[in-house]
Motif scaffolding. Structure first.
Motif, PDB file in Angstrom:
ATOM      1  N   TYR A 141       0.789  -1.222   0.000  1.00 30.47           N
ATOM      2  CA  TYR A 141       0.000   0.000   0.000  1.00 30.47           C
ATOM      3  C   TYR A 141       0.820   1.270   0.000  1.00 30.47           C
ATOM      4  N   ASN A 178      -5.876  -7.874  -3.079  1.00 28.98           N
ATOM      5  CA  ASN A 178      -6.560  -6.629  -3.408  1.00 28.98           C
ATOM      6  C   ASN A 178      -5.895  -5.917  -4.571  1.00 28.98           C
ATOM      7  N   ASP A 202     -10.380   1.087  -1.836  1.00 27.74           N
ATOM      8  CA  ASP A 202     -10.333   1.813  -0.561  1.00 27.74           C
ATOM      9  C   ASP A 202      -8.999   1.681   0.160  1.00 27.74           C
ATOM     10  N   SER A 204      -7.776  -0.986   1.443  1.00 36.99           N
ATOM     11  CA  SER A 204      -7.887  -1.939   2.543  1.00 36.99           C
ATOM     12  C   SER A 204      -8.338  -3.296   2.018  1.00 36.99           C
ATOM     13  N   SER A 205      -9.605  -3.397   1.627  1.00 32.81           N
ATOM     14  CA  SER A 205     -10.107  -4.697   1.185  1.00 32.81           C
ATOM     15  C   SER A 205     -11.149  -4.633   0.078  1.00 32.81           C
TER      16      SER A 205
END
Length: 225
Positions: A141, A178, A202, A204-205
């Protein structure tokens, strides 16, 4: 790395488009796997999308002179590479024209490329189905480069929402990975057909892919596919 962001809403959560702004610092990747997924050894329909010579998005070749990607990937001096799962390799072709609807874009190539093209769906996948996503996006990320080898992950469809331009989008959550920056424009497949084009996530997931089915008549009218 400077990331080009566009914010929209997903319930109360902020989501970002998945393109990478062109930069010179994209030469190597020490960890070529999707976030929680794996690498791909063959994908003749996969397309790398470049802006001013720098990798920015993923995509698919759907006919000899047509690549499908995300609208927010559009830029000046665009080109693609097709025929290799390794970023920076494959057959290069210039882009001579671009067309957009919702967060989908069609790139007309200056050179015809013969390969196995991505087959397009005429209906959305069912909620609860497991789908496959593909792309050369960032491998974590923050602090990572785009993947040097094409990645894949499995996601589960949880419903429908809107893409970065307000069109219908398939919402999914991670099963084993992801999508993230650089996966923009990459495909989502269900039962061997491309059902989506990566639009937002997003961080995240959750990821949202523009619906191929909803835009199917437009794709046909522009490209003949």
């Amino acid at each position: 790395m400077r990331i080009r962001l566009a914010l929209t809403s997903l319930g109360t959560a902020a989501v970002a488009v998945l393109a990478i702004a062109p930069t010179a610092a994209q030469a190597s990747d020490p960890s070529p796997t999707i976030i929680g997924g794996g690498t791909v050894s063959s994908a003749p329909w996969a397309a790398q999308v470049y802006a001013s010579g720098s990798f920015t998005c993923s995509g698919t070749i759907i006919a000899s002179q047509w690549v499908l990607t995300a609208r927010h990937c559009l830029s000046s001096s665009m080109s693609v590479r097709v025929g290799s799962v390794y970023r920076g390799s494959g057959t290069a072709a210039s882009v001579t024209a671009t067309y957009a609807q919702n967060d989908l874009a069609l790139l007309r190539l200056g050179t015809a490329i013969s390969t196995s093209y991505s087959p397009l769906a005429s209906s959305d996948p069912p909620v609860g189905s497991n789908n496959s996503i593909y792309g050369w996006g960032m491998t974590c990320y923050s602090g990572c480069q785009p993947a040097s080898q094409l990645k894949t992950a499995t996601v589960r469809v949880t419903g429908f929402t809107t893409d970065a331009y307000g069109g219908r989008a398939i919402r999914s959550t991670a099963v084993n990975g992801n999508a993230w920056k650089g996966d923009s424009g990459g495909p989502e497949f269900y039962n061997g057909l491309q059902v989506g084009v990566a639009s937002t996530a997003d961080g995240s997931s959750t990821q949202n892919y523009g619906s191929v089915a909803v835009n199917r008549s437009w794709i046909r009218s522009v490209s003949g596919v």
